[in-house]
Scaffold this active site. Structure first.
Site, PDB file in Angstrom:
ATOM      1  CG  HIS A 128      -3.036  -0.669   7.901  1.00  0.00           C
ATOM      2  ND1 HIS A 128      -3.636  -1.222   9.010  1.00  0.00           N
ATOM      3  CD2 HIS A 128      -3.707  -1.181   6.836  1.00  0.00           C
ATOM      4  CE1 HIS A 128      -4.616  -2.022   8.629  1.00  0.00           C
ATOM      5  NE2 HIS A 128      -4.674  -2.014   7.310  1.00  0.00           N
ATOM      6  CE1 TYR A 171     -12.097  11.229  17.620  1.00  0.00           C
ATOM      7  CE2 TYR A 171      -9.790  11.609  18.184  1.00  0.00           C
ATOM      8  CZ  TYR A 171     -11.063  12.096  17.943  1.00  0.00           C
ATOM      9  OH  TYR A 171     -11.313  13.435  18.062  1.00  0.00           O
ATOM     10  CD  GLU A 175     -14.104   4.312  14.576  1.00  0.00           C
ATOM     11  OE1 GLU A 175     -14.329   3.428  15.424  1.00  0.00           O
ATOM     12  OE2 GLU A 175     -13.307   5.262  14.774  1.00  0.00           O
ATOM     13  CD  GLN A 177      -2.787  -1.195   2.477  1.00  0.00           C
ATOM     14  OE1 GLN A 177      -2.664  -0.366   3.376  1.00  0.00           O
ATOM     15  NE2 GLN A 177      -3.618  -2.217   2.570  1.00  0.00           N
ATOM     16  CE1 TYR A 206     -10.557  -6.662   6.704  1.00  0.00           C
ATOM     17  CE2 TYR A 206      -8.510  -6.804   7.947  1.00  0.00           C
ATOM     18  CZ  TYR A 206      -9.421  -6.071   7.207  1.00  0.00           C
ATOM     19  OH  TYR A 206      -9.197  -4.724   6.989  1.00  0.00           O
TER      20      TYR A 206
END
Length: 377
Positions: free
Chosen positions: A157, A260, A250, A91, A271
């Site tokens: 991530h 948070y 979210e 990513q 998953y």
């Protein structure tokens, strides 16, 4: 009995007044604003970030490490040079781009990217931010102003979005790099929103400035993979969208020093279907304004002023990777009152931007392209 307890703990939040109403799937409706779609450029890899230059040219990043320009709606054939070394893996790659609020005076452009780092023979990477000037087709005066610590082997991530507030403060969203509990530690930058001066220095009014037990750059903690971040131009509030695991994406209103919750509280599961946490609420941890279940995989977030689409004024637009649509979230104050799907099946929506012409620009992968929404049928 425990499975039943966990089941009700995960799903009771939808009906409890103390927690936000989650999205359990949306029914497409007739959009409040009529529009048609123009396709500007195709055959891209993964367009990731967009920023408009004075005059209307669109600067955009590709995750494969290319920086390109759309001039008068056409792709400039020459890539922009001068980028630092980029870790193009998983990513990671060249990620977001944003102009300084005073760009007309100082010319600074900001980028986030996956930075390659070698330590003791190991190939690692981290989220980093640099700024530069654009001179023709080359970046000059390249300055790295932030590097998330520590670098890790994981290639997912990263986050990572860029936003400026009304005072010109710089915010960066950093993913937890696939290691859940680091988001709760204040001794690293992962799973955090970072706040800096525009040159990378740390403001003295950051919540942990000068602390011996926390990193001074941290503004908020407890995030998973925040791939959307935008300032509401009407209020000056900062909002973040972040990926949950299987469900539990979210939309969060970001406030100084707040936690948070990831991975201590969550509205999703692992998953593989196993329970991640039985808790959706915990004292000292913020609730999302809304959450999505099933996961839409939110990426890219933008508030719309309504210049071209008055009916959408102050809506926040969120891209969906998983279901391949553009999601419009209508707010009254800080409450979600309506959502609707636009551009269904267009592809994995990576980024959204309102152009100086009032049109809405959308960067999509699979297929890689940039389109714009233009008012009228």
């Amino acid at each position: 009995m425990r499975l039943l307890t966990v089941f009700f703990a995960l799903f009771a939040g939808v009906f409890c007044s103390k927690v936000p109403q989650g999205s359990l799937g949306q029914t497409p409706v007739t959009p409040k604003a009529g529009f048609h779609v123009d396709t500007l450029v195709t055959d891209l890899e993964v367009p990731w970030g967009m920023a408009f230059l004075p005059g209307g040219d669109l600067l955009f990043t590709q995750r494969n490490g290319e920086l390109r320009l759309l001039h008068k709606g056409k792709l400039d054939p020459a890539p922009i040079t001068g980028l630092p070394a980029i870790r193009v893996k998983g990513q990671g790659g060249l990620l977001d781009v944003a102009l300084h609020p005073d760009f007309a005076k100082n010319g600074w452009i900001y980028f986030t990217y996956a930075k390659p780092i070698t330590e003791n023979g190991a190939e690692l990477g981290t989220t980093a931010c640099f700024r530069a000037h654009l001179n023709g087709h080359a970046l000059t005066n390249v300055e790295e102003i932030f590097e998330a610590k520590p670098a890790v082997k994981a290639s997912h991530h990263y986050g990572s979005r860029i936003a400026f507030d009304r005072q010109g403060m710089l915010y960066l969203s950093i993913g937890e790099r696939g290691s859940n509990l680091v988001a709760q530690s204040l001794r690293n930058h992962h799973g955090k929103v970072i706040r800096l001066f525009d040159d990378g220095k740390v403001p003295a009014d950051n919540p942990y400035f000068g602390s011996d037990t926390a990193l001074s750059e941290i503004w908020t903690s407890g995030h998973r993979n925040p791939q959307g971040m935008a300032m509401n131009p009407a209020t000056g509030d900062l909002w973040v969208t972040e990926h949950g695991p299987k469900g539990g994406d979210e939309l969060n209103l970001i406030q100084k020093g707040h936690n948070y919750g990831w991975p201590v509280i969550c509205y999703g599961i692992n998953y593989d279907g196993t329970i991640l946490t039985p808790d959706t609420v915990k004292e000292g941890m913020d609730q999302p304004v809304t959450f999505w279940r099933p996961s839409i995989a939110p990426c890219g977030t933008a508030f719309i002023s309504g210049k071209g689409f008055p009916a959408w004024k102050n809506s926040v637009f969120v891209g969906s990777l998983a279901f391949r649509f553009l999601n419009r979230v209508e707010l009254e104050g800080n409450t979600v009152v309506h959502q609707e799907r636009l551009l269904e099946n267009i592809g994995r929506v990576r980024a959204i931007a309102e152009g100086p012409d009032g049109n809405i620009y959308v960067a999509v992968e699979g297929p890689g392209m940039i389109v714009r929404l233009v008012p009228g049928k």
